[in-house]
Scaffold this motif. Structure first.
Motif, PDB file in Angstrom:
ATOM      1  N   GLN A 176       0.871  -1.173   0.000  1.00 40.60           N
ATOM      2  CA  GLN A 176       0.000   0.000   0.000  1.00 40.60           C
ATOM      3  C   GLN A 176       0.907   1.221   0.000  1.00 40.60           C
ATOM      4  O   GLN A 176       2.079   1.141   0.380  1.00 40.60           O
ATOM      5  N   ASN A 190      -4.372   1.067  -2.628  1.00 41.38           N
ATOM      6  CA  ASN A 190      -4.428  -0.245  -2.004  1.00 41.38           C
ATOM      7  C   ASN A 190      -3.498  -1.213  -2.740  1.00 41.38           C
ATOM      8  O   ASN A 190      -2.899  -0.871  -3.767  1.00 41.38           O
ATOM      9  N   TRP A 306     -10.696  -0.362   4.385  1.00 40.08           N
ATOM     10  CA  TRP A 306      -9.259  -0.562   4.115  1.00 40.08           C
ATOM     11  C   TRP A 306      -8.430   0.664   4.456  1.00 40.08           C
ATOM     12  O   TRP A 306      -7.245   0.556   4.796  1.00 40.08           O
ATOM     13  N   PHE A 311     -10.413  -5.161   7.393  1.00 41.69           N
ATOM     14  CA  PHE A 311     -11.213  -5.927   6.450  1.00 41.69           C
ATOM     15  C   PHE A 311     -12.627  -5.970   7.017  1.00 41.69           C
ATOM     16  O   PHE A 311     -12.813  -6.289   8.192  1.00 41.69           O
ATOM     17  N   VAL A 324      -9.667 -10.869  -1.670  1.00 42.49           N
ATOM     18  CA  VAL A 324      -9.183  -9.753  -0.865  1.00 42.49           C
ATOM     19  C   VAL A 324      -7.928 -10.153  -0.094  1.00 42.49           C
ATOM     20  O   VAL A 324      -6.933  -9.421  -0.070  1.00 42.49           O
ATOM     21  N   TRP A 328      -3.583  -8.825  -0.182  1.00 39.85           N
ATOM     22  CA  TRP A 328      -2.885  -8.215   0.959  1.00 39.85           C
ATOM     23  C   TRP A 328      -1.772  -9.107   1.512  1.00 39.85           C
ATOM     24  O   TRP A 328      -0.758  -8.629   1.996  1.00 39.85           O
ATOM     25  N   LYS A 351      -6.088  -5.559   9.331  1.00 35.80           N
ATOM     26  CA  LYS A 351      -5.153  -6.018   8.300  1.00 35.80           C
ATOM     27  C   LYS A 351      -3.757  -6.210   8.883  1.00 35.80           C
ATOM     28  O   LYS A 351      -2.894  -6.797   8.246  1.00 35.80           O
TER      29      LYS A 351
END
Length: 381
Positions: A176, A190, A306, A311, A324, A328, A351
């Motif tokens: 990110q 993201n 996010w 999440f 998703v 990540w 996250k």
């Protein structure tokens, strides 16, 4: 004591345990029941594996958020007895809706084989300048030159008289990054995202950037600060025109829907000769395959989670959840069995924790018997 009374007492204990962070007046009574409540939860769990799963869950529950949701669900005007009973029913029935990261500390886990846990993503990106130079950002790398300055988390462009060139900022999986454009527009990108943008803008002329793929949140510098020049974001044949606002665009390569969510201000969506204006709290959903566009109410907490490092899975199928997670944590998922692919899940997680924590909770709440981790692949069985 009758069964009903036992249930009521347990319900009251559970409700009081939730109140603990909300109402100091209840602290004394809550503390009396706290150990009994814990004993009740664990007294019939003989399996060490099941105990470990319940302990993970207990650490994940955010009691303050849970109680606020319980209050909202049952209403504060209900009689006291029903408040406690309803609270317990809601908590026991939909507990994983409230599951999220415990701010006290991150839960550390390792794979059963002793391999290192799969860690969350970090701030990292690759910047391609107009002259062809590639700059790796994040992980302690810094850069300064040509009107560009970058640190571990963000890259900043300053307005100058240099010739206009288009740059690309690419965020890999498990990454990110943040960007400040030369006009003062802030962009948060993201994982698995690429943005094309100029190194400078000319006041009075339309400002254009392109979200090539991925997800980005824009806080646009208003047109009034740039001689009326509107800001435009192009994505997969769609153009979003704004005056100065905050909005999110999600346009991943492996998804057929292109979703624009408006938080503040006003935007105009232009796709396939269709123009629609969004109001705050709305989102446009473009189906690229059908060339259709529709406007729906947006769940801002879910769509923008996010940005807060969360999440939020709201009745989402397992096959959509793993998309998703794969971005990540930079892992691949294999789901064996068509049935579990469509198992739905509700939950909120940080996250900033290892993947295994989330996998354990998904396994506990769904009809999934087990999962296996091989290198960078997770196999649900």
């Amino acid at each position: 004591m009758t069964t009903l009374n036992k249930l009521y007492k347990l319900s009251r204990q559970i409700a009081l345990s939730l109140i603990k962070e909300e109402d100091p007046k209840e602290l004394k009574e809550t503390d009396l029941f706290e150990q009994k409540y814990k004993d009740y939860i664990f007294e019939n769990i003989n399996s060490p594996e099941k105990r470990r799963q319940r302990q993970l869950l207990a650490q994940q529950v955010n009691k303050k958020r849970a109680w606020k949701n319980v209050q909202k669900a049952i209403g504060v005007a209900k009689p006291p007895i029903w408040k406690y009973v309803a609270a317990a029913v809601i908590v026991l029935g939909t507990l994983f809706y409230f599951a999220q990261y415990n701010s006290v500390g991150k839960i550390e886990t390792t794979v059963a084989s002793g391999k290192p846990a799969i860690a969350p993503g970090t701030d990292k990106a690759t910047l391609l300048l107009g002259n062809g130079q590639t700059i790796v950002l994040g992980n302690g790398n810094t850069y300064k030159g040509n009107g560009v300055a970058a640190n571990d988390k963000s890259v900043t462009y300053s307005d100058n008289n240099a010739s206009i060139e288009y740059n690309y900022l690419t965020i890999p999986r498990a990454g990110q990054f943040s960007l400040l454009l030369a006009d003062g527009t802030k962009v948060r990108l993201n994982s698995e995202t690429q943005l094309k943008f100029p190194n400078r803008f000319i006041d009075g002329k339309p400002r254009f950037v392109e979200l090539v793929y991925g997800e980005a949140f824009f806080e646009v510098s208003p047109s009034t600060a740039h001689k009326g020049a509107h800001f435009n974001v192009k994505t997969k044949g769609q153009n979003v025109e704004v005056l100065g606002t905050q909005f999110n665009i999600k346009a991943y390569k492996d998804e057929e829907n292109l979703i624009t969510t408006l938080k503040e201000g006003k935007v105009v969506i232009d796709y396939a000769a269709i123009k629609e204006q969004l109001s705050p709290g709305e989102q446009s959903v473009v189906n690229v395959m059908a060339s259709s566009l529709r406007i729906t109410p947006a769940n801002l907490d879910r769509e923008l989670a996010w940005l807060d490092g969360q999440f939020v899975f709201d009745n989402l199928t397992l096959k959509d959840i793993v998309k998703v997670l794969s971005r990540w944590y930079d892992v691949e998922f294999i789901i064996k069995g068509e049935t579990i692919k469509n198992e739905k899940f509700k939950g909120q997680f940080s996250k900033n924790q290892n993947l295994e924590v989330i996998l354990e909770l998904i396994k506990t709440t769904n009809q999934i018997k087990s999962y296996e981790i091989k290198e960078k692949t997770v196999i649900f069985k």
